[in-house]
Write an enzyme that holds these catalytic residues in place. Structure first.
Site, PDB file in Angstrom:
ATOM      1  CG  HIS A  31      -6.796   0.926   7.447  1.00  0.00           C
ATOM      2  ND1 HIS A  31      -5.597   1.580   7.635  1.00  0.00           N
ATOM      3  CD2 HIS A  31      -6.611   0.103   6.371  1.00  0.00           C
ATOM      4  CE1 HIS A  31      -4.730   1.167   6.733  1.00  0.00           C
ATOM      5  NE2 HIS A  31      -5.314   0.282   5.941  1.00  0.00           N
TER       6      HIS A  31
ATOM      7  CG  ASN B 144      -2.219   0.791   0.909  1.00  0.00           C
ATOM      8  OD1 ASN B 144      -2.336   1.458  -0.110  1.00  0.00           O
ATOM      9  ND2 ASN B 144      -3.169   0.733   1.818  1.00  0.00           N
TER      10      ASN B 144
END
Length: 494
Positions: free
Chosen positions: A349, A318
């Site tokens: 998140h 990521n």
């Protein structure tokens, strides 16, 4: 999930059409902005229904804040609003509508839009308020010197190439792509000098797209055939915990978490291929003259699977989110930047408790791994044979530690997460705490300079690539400044 895949495949075809018929040499930036935005909103509406309005509302209010508050403080207000709006939507989705749902949801694209809103706000603040000498080299290069129009802002946030799965890109890179402006690039020579300049050309992305689609196909095949036979939930099965030996349990932990990764490989590689198909993502040429289409790539699979340290894993997983965390948090934190960065990552998140357990565990693992590496690594790099043994051991340790850390991220809830950790007697938590109590965090003097540039045996070439690209980790004491970004914007003044 079917909607998501169908929309991404449509976006891939639209990207080819966009590059062929709406190339910057054939049409104006205005038309390209309008088409990219409308196609993006259409895909969002098709995939998420009227929940797609959240994308426009979040972007619209953030733009209003930028205009009204002014460049001195808008980055703070945009950061709080965008992250707060995202969190409210995540709470609503998780605790009111569908707890534990893994299918595509509207908060996924909002996470990317939140990154874009906040990063652009900081870039405008840096470019229009802060003094040039107060900026770091990367901040100076990314700084935006004029306020974007509403159309440019919506196009950046909601274009069809990245609205569903990203990845994040800098505002300057996106505007340069839309306007078709060439800029100076420098080639990094093997000796570290950067003295070969040339202008960006417009090479074909077909080979890069084909390679990435092949990776997508293999990842999807692996996910459909292997992942379901190795569920992460089996790690907390009562019978498995009671009958399996410790080596078997740790081996299954590793393979089950490795099998959970291909869905991310598929989604992120497909998103990268879509941008490349539209002509976006070209970084330049390497020293051999080969094209590099990895400007906004989100992962490097080979480096992930062969990581020999926590840092190396996070550097390659990521990537664009890691860069965002670096730019808006780590570089600007006044105290405990590592802890603050992990907390921001957890909030971004979502609101599942498992996310927070994973990132809090990650803080311990990160600090412990850093302490171990700084204090003992120099003892094992004298000869290639010893170094190879060290690399193998650190690879095994890294893979087990990563798998142990991210189990709550997959299980989501507190009870199954604690069931797993208690079944392991919180062993790696305890080991990490003991390491931090015994070993100093700072690098020991002996051998620190002599060996700090030595690369892992099997991944020396791979890490050289990593160091040439945007490199960031929430585990690093200091972040490397990307010289290629500096080169990229020397002739791009806004």
């Amino acid at each position: 999930q079917v909607n998501f895949v169908v929309c991404q495949l449509f976006a891939l075809l639209a990207a080819v059409w966009f590059r062929t018929y709406l190339h910057s040499s054939k049409t104006s930036p205005f038309i390209r902005h309008v088409v990219a935005t409308l196609l993006g909103l259409y895909l969002a509406l098709f995939c998420f229904g009227w929940y797609a309005l959240h994308f426009v509302i979040q972007s619209g209010i953030s733009y209003y804040i930028m205009i009204v508050i002014g460049v001195e403080n808008m980055h703070k207000y945009c950061f709080v609003f965008a992250l707060g709006y995202l969190t409210v939507c995540q709470i609503t989705r998780v605790y009111i509508f569908d707890y534990g749902q893994y299918s595509a949801d509207f908060s996924g694209p909002m996470m990317i839009i939140t990154q874009k809103i906040t990063s652009l706000a900081f870039e405008i603040h840096d470019g229009m308020f802060r003094k040039n000498e107060d900026l770091t080299p990367s901040q100076r290069c990314l700084a935006v010197r004029r306020m974007p129009s509403l159309l440019e802002y919506l196009s950046y946030n909601c274009n069809f190439m990245g609205i569903l799965a990203g990845p994040l890109c800098s505002y300057k890179d996106y505007i340069t792509f839309i306007e078709g402006r060439s800029y100076q690039l420098q080639q990094s020579e093997a000796n570290g000098k950067e003295d070969t300049k040339y202008e960006q050309t417009d090479p074909s992305p077909n080979i890069a797209v084909a390679q990435k689609l092949l990776i997508c196909g293999l990842s999807l095949f692996f996910h459909m055939t292997i992942t379901k036979t190795l569920p992460v939930e089996y790690n907390i099965d009562d019978n498995f915990r009671a009958t399996a030996s410790w080596p078997v349990r740790f081996f299954y932990l590793y393979v089950s978490l490795m099998a959970a990764r291909p869905k991310y490989y598929f989604a992120w590689t497909l998103a990268d291929a879509i941008n490349n198909a539209a002509g976006f993502g070209f970084r330049g040429y390497d020293k051999n003259g080969a094209t590099r289409w990895d400007l906004i790539s989100n992962l490097r699979i080979q480096q992930i699977e062969f990581s020999t340290s926590f840092k190396m894993f996070l550097d390659n997983w990521n990537i664009q989110t890691a860069l965002w965390l670096k730019r808006v948090c780590y570089e600007r934190a006044t105290f405990s930047p590592t802890i603050q960065t992990f907390i921001l990552s957890a909030i971004w998140h979502g609101v599942y408790p498992g996310y927070y357990l994973t990132f809090l565990t990650g803080v311990l693992m990160t600090l412990a791994a850093r302490a171990i590496r700084n204090n003992i690594r120099h003892f094992f790099v004298e000869t290639p044979a010893v170094k190879l043994c060290y690399d193998i051991i650190t690879w095994m340790a890294t893979q087990v530690a990563i798998s142990y850390t991210v189990v709550p991220f997959v299980l989501l809830s507190v009870k199954p997460s604690f069931t797993f950790y208690s079944s392991c007697y919180f062993c790696l938590h305890i080991v990490s705490i003991l390491v931090l109590l015994v070993l100093p965090l700072k690098r020991t003097q002996k051998g620190s300079k002599k060996h700090e540039s030595i690369q892992p045996v099997w991944s020396k070439k791979l890490e050289e690539d990593v160091l040439q690209k945007n490199s960031y980790s929430t585990t690093n004491n200091s972040f490397s400044q990307n010289q290629e970004i500096t080169c990229r914007y020397q002739a791009l003044k806004q």
